[in-house]
Design a protein around this motif. Structure first.
Motif, PDB file in Angstrom:
ATOM      1  N   TYR A  22       0.809  -1.203   0.000  1.00  0.00           N
ATOM      2  CA  TYR A  22       0.000   0.000   0.000  1.00  0.00           C
ATOM      3  C   TYR A  22       0.843   1.255   0.000  1.00  0.00           C
ATOM      4  O   TYR A  22       1.959   1.276   0.520  1.00  0.00           O
ATOM      5  N   PRO A  24       1.440   4.724   1.608  1.00  0.00           N
ATOM      6  CA  PRO A  24       1.161   5.146   2.981  1.00  0.00           C
ATOM      7  C   PRO A  24       0.041   6.171   3.079  1.00  0.00           C
ATOM      8  O   PRO A  24      -0.477   6.418   4.161  1.00  0.00           O
ATOM      9  N   THR A  25      -0.329   6.789   1.949  1.00  0.00           N
ATOM     10  CA  THR A  25      -1.460   7.717   1.961  1.00  0.00           C
ATOM     11  C   THR A  25      -2.745   7.021   1.515  1.00  0.00           C
ATOM     12  O   THR A  25      -3.742   7.664   1.231  1.00  0.00           O
ATOM     13  N   HIS A  27      -5.552   3.569   2.255  1.00  0.00           N
ATOM     14  CA  HIS A  27      -6.324   3.106   3.412  1.00  0.00           C
ATOM     15  C   HIS A  27      -6.176   1.594   3.585  1.00  0.00           C
ATOM     16  O   HIS A  27      -7.149   0.847   3.473  1.00  0.00           O
ATOM     17  N   PRO A  28      -4.984   1.138   3.955  1.00  0.00           N
ATOM     18  CA  PRO A  28      -4.781  -0.302   4.139  1.00  0.00           C
ATOM     19  C   PRO A  28      -5.617  -0.858   5.281  1.00  0.00           C
ATOM     20  O   PRO A  28      -5.934  -2.041   5.299  1.00  0.00           O
ATOM     21  N   GLU A 128       7.363  -3.696   6.633  1.00  0.00           N
ATOM     22  CA  GLU A 128       8.410  -2.739   6.227  1.00  0.00           C
ATOM     23  C   GLU A 128       9.274  -2.336   7.418  1.00  0.00           C
ATOM     24  O   GLU A 128      10.463  -2.064   7.274  1.00  0.00           O
ATOM     25  N   ASN A 165       4.054  -1.374   3.597  1.00  0.00           N
ATOM     26  CA  ASN A 165       4.096   0.028   3.149  1.00  0.00           C
ATOM     27  C   ASN A 165       5.150   0.100   2.042  1.00  0.00           C
ATOM     28  O   ASN A 165       6.358   0.083   2.314  1.00  0.00           O
ATOM     29  N   ARG A 166       4.722   0.151   0.797  1.00  0.00           N
ATOM     30  CA  ARG A 166       5.675  -0.019  -0.309  1.00  0.00           C
ATOM     31  C   ARG A 166       6.611   1.171  -0.501  1.00  0.00           C
ATOM     32  O   ARG A 166       7.694   1.039  -1.065  1.00  0.00           O
ATOM     33  N   LYS A 167       6.210   2.314  -0.004  1.00  0.00           N
ATOM     34  CA  LYS A 167       7.084   3.478  -0.173  1.00  0.00           C
ATOM     35  C   LYS A 167       8.233   3.443   0.857  1.00  0.00           C
ATOM     36  O   LYS A 167       9.253   4.122   0.680  1.00  0.00           O
ATOM     37  N   ALA A 168       8.077   2.661   1.926  1.00  0.00           N
ATOM     38  CA  ALA A 168       9.104   2.631   2.972  1.00  0.00           C
ATOM     39  C   ALA A 168      10.198   1.603   2.669  1.00  0.00           C
ATOM     40  O   ALA A 168      11.176   1.528   3.400  1.00  0.00           O
ATOM     41  N   VAL A 169      10.022   0.825   1.600  1.00  0.00           N
ATOM     42  CA  VAL A 169      11.041  -0.187   1.296  1.00  0.00           C
ATOM     43  C   VAL A 169      11.706   0.139  -0.036  1.00  0.00           C
ATOM     44  O   VAL A 169      11.140   0.834  -0.876  1.00  0.00           O
ATOM     45  N   GLU A 190      -8.127   5.567  -2.380  1.00  0.00           N
ATOM     46  CA  GLU A 190      -9.276   4.794  -1.864  1.00  0.00           C
ATOM     47  C   GLU A 190      -9.507   3.535  -2.703  1.00  0.00           C
ATOM     48  O   GLU A 190     -10.517   2.865  -2.551  1.00  0.00           O
TER      49      GLU A 190
END
Lengths: 203, 193
Positions: A22, A24-25, A27-28, A128, A165-169, A190
Motif C-alpha cells: 500500500y 502510505p497515503t 487506506h490499508p 516494512e 508500506n511499499r514506499k518505505a522499502v 481509496e
C-alpha cells in the motif's frame, strides 16, 4: 460484482500467500478489516503478527472513521508492539539474527498451529518496519528472504496476508516481496487493484 | 476551507503530517497551527527551524500575538527568540528525548525539523523507528501532534513511515494544501493556506 479484495479472498487457498502493498497515503486499514472479517466469517482461526504497533494504528484509524473492528478473538504475536489486543501468544523481538528469530517465532506460535484442524489465517502487519534497519545491506536482505520470507511458500495449512508500506522499502526489497507471492494487491488512495494472481488458464 | 479551520478540527489522539517543499510558504502552516489552537500549544523546534519560520512570518508582517502563549521546546539550535521550557542537545538519544518531551506536552504539539534530528543520529533507520514507535503510542490518546516535514530533505523511507502513522496527511504546495489522506473522509480535498 465482487471487489478486488473479495475476489482474492474467495479464490485464495490453503498454503497461498497474499501481499497487500500500500501507499502510505492509502487506506490499508480498510483492506485489513475486509480480510479479518472475511476470515472470521469463514470460521478461520486468525493469528496476527503485529510489528511496531501497526495493528494499533489500523484499529485506531478504523475507530476514527466510525468503522471499529473487534480483534478480541484473534491470536497476537507482538514484535516490538506495546498496545495489548486479542489473545496474546507472546513477544518475538524483531532482529537481524534470522535463524534465531525463526526459532523463537515457531516456539511462540506453536500453540496456535498444533491441535487445530483446518485452515488457519495469518495476517502480518508492519513488514516494512522489520526490514527497515537492514534493507540497504543486500547480503542481510537476501538472508532475510531466504530464511524468513520464502519459506512461507512451502506447503502449509494456512493462508497468509502480508501488509507492506511499499514506499518505505527499497525497489529491490519490494520486487523481491512481490516475486514469491501468489497474489499481490495494490492499495492506493481509496482504491485497490489485483496486481498479480496465479496464471490459471493462461496457456 | 482554510488551513486554520482544518487544523481546528483535529481531534485529540490524532497525528497530522504536513509535508512541505523548501520553496513553499511552510511558515504559514506553523502560524495556522498556533492560531487554530489559540496559542495553546507547544512548539518543538529542532535546529532553530521554528526561529527560521518565525523570522519569515515577521518579515511578512503577520500578527504574531498568539505565539506569546505557546510553549517552546528546543532540540539543538542557538537562536533565542523565546524562552524555552527545555533545551535538549541535538545528539540526544531519540527515545530518551521524545519521552522527556511527551511528559511536557499537555494537549497539542507542533514539531518542526524532525527530519534534521534524524540526520545527526548514528543509525538513522533505528532512530526513525524510535520516532514512529513514539508517535504510534500516542494515536488514540489525549494529545494532538502536528508534524511539519520538509519532503525535499527527509529520507524517503522515514517520510513513508510518517505518512503511514499520521491520521491525516497534507501536502503543501504554494498557497494551497492538498489532503493526501484523512480519517475524516477529506481525501483529495484542497485547503487554502
Amino acid at each position: 460484482m465482487l471487489g478486488p479484495v473479495e475476489k482474492v479472498i474467495k479464490k485464495v487457498r490453503s498454503g497461498e500467500t497474499v501481499l497487500v502493498e500500500y501507499e502510505p497515503t492509502g487506506h490499508p486499514e480498510r483492506v485489513f478489516k475486509e480480510v479479518f472479517n472475511a476470515l472470521r466469517g469463514r470460521g478461520v482461526p486468525i493469528l496476527i503478527v503485529d510489528i511496531y504497533d501497526t495493528l494499533h494504528l489500523f484499529l485506531q484509524r478504523l475507530k476514527f472513521q466510525g468503522e471499529p473492528v473487534d480483534v478480541g478473538s484473534a491470536y497476537i504475536v507482538c514484535e516490538k508492539s506495546n498496545e495489548p489486543y486479542g489473545i496474546s501468544l507472546g513477544e518475538v523481538p524483531p532482529g537481524e539474527d534470522f535463524e534465531y528469530h525463526s526459532i523463537m517465532y515457531s516456539k511462540t506460535v506453536k500453540h496456535f498451529f498444533t491441535g487445530r484442524e483446518g485452515t488457519k489465517g495469518v495476517v502480518v502487519l508492519g513488514l516494512e518496519k522489520f526490514i527497515f534497519p537492514f534493507q540497504r545491506d543486500r547480503v542481510k536482505l537476501e538472508r532475510y528472504f531466504e530464511i524468513t520470507e520464502r519459506p512461507l511458500i512451502s506447503p502449509s495449512g494456512k493462508i497468509t496476508f502480508l501488509f507492506l508500506n511499499r514506499k518505505a522499502v527499497s525497489e529491490y526489497a519490494l520486487r523481491s516481496f512481490e516475486e514469491s507471492k501468489h497474489y499481490v494487491l495494490g492499495v492506493s488512495g481509496e482504491g485497490v487493484d489485483i496486481l498479480k494472481e496465479p496464471p490459471e488458464g493462461l496457456i | 476551507m482554510k488551513l486554520v479551520e482544518f487544523l481546528g478540527s483535529v481531534q485529540p489522539g490524532e497525528v497530522v503530517l504536513i509535508e512541505y517543499t523548501t520553496l513553499s510558504p511552510a511558515s504559514v502552516a506553523l502560524l495556522s497551527t498556533v492560531e487554530a489552537f489559540g496559542g495553546e500549544c507547544t512548539i518543538v523546534s529542532v535546529a532553530d527551524m521554528a526561529a527560521a519560520f518565525v523570522s519569515s512570518l515577521k518579515s511578512a508582517r503577520f500578527d504574531m500575538g498568539k505565539f506569546d502563549r505557546a510553549g517552546l521546546i528546543k532540540i539543538g539550535g542557538r537562536v533565542e527568540w523565546k524562552y524555552p521550557m527545555v533545551h535538549l542537545p541535538m545528539t540526544s538519544n531519540p527515545t530518551v528525548a521524545l519521552e522527556k518531551i511527551r511528559g511536557m506536552i499537555q494537549e497539542t504539539a507542533v514539531v518542526i525539523g524532525l527530519e534534521r534530528f534524524l540526520m545527526v543520529q548514528g543509525n538513522v533507520e533505528r532512530a526513525a523507528l524510535s520516532v514512529i514507535e513514539f508517535l504510534s503510542g500516542d494515536i488514540g490518546g489525549r494529545r494532538r501532534w502536528v508534524i511539519l516535514v520538509n519532503s525535499d530533505v527527509a529520507p524517503r523511507g522515514f517520510l513513508a513511515l510518517l505518512e503511514d502513522v499520521a491520521t491525516r496527511v497534507l501536502l503543501l504546495n504554494g498557497a494551497r494544501a492538498k489532503v493526501l489522506r484523512s480519517i475524516s473522509g477529506e481525501d483529495g480535498k484542497r485547503i487554502r493556506v
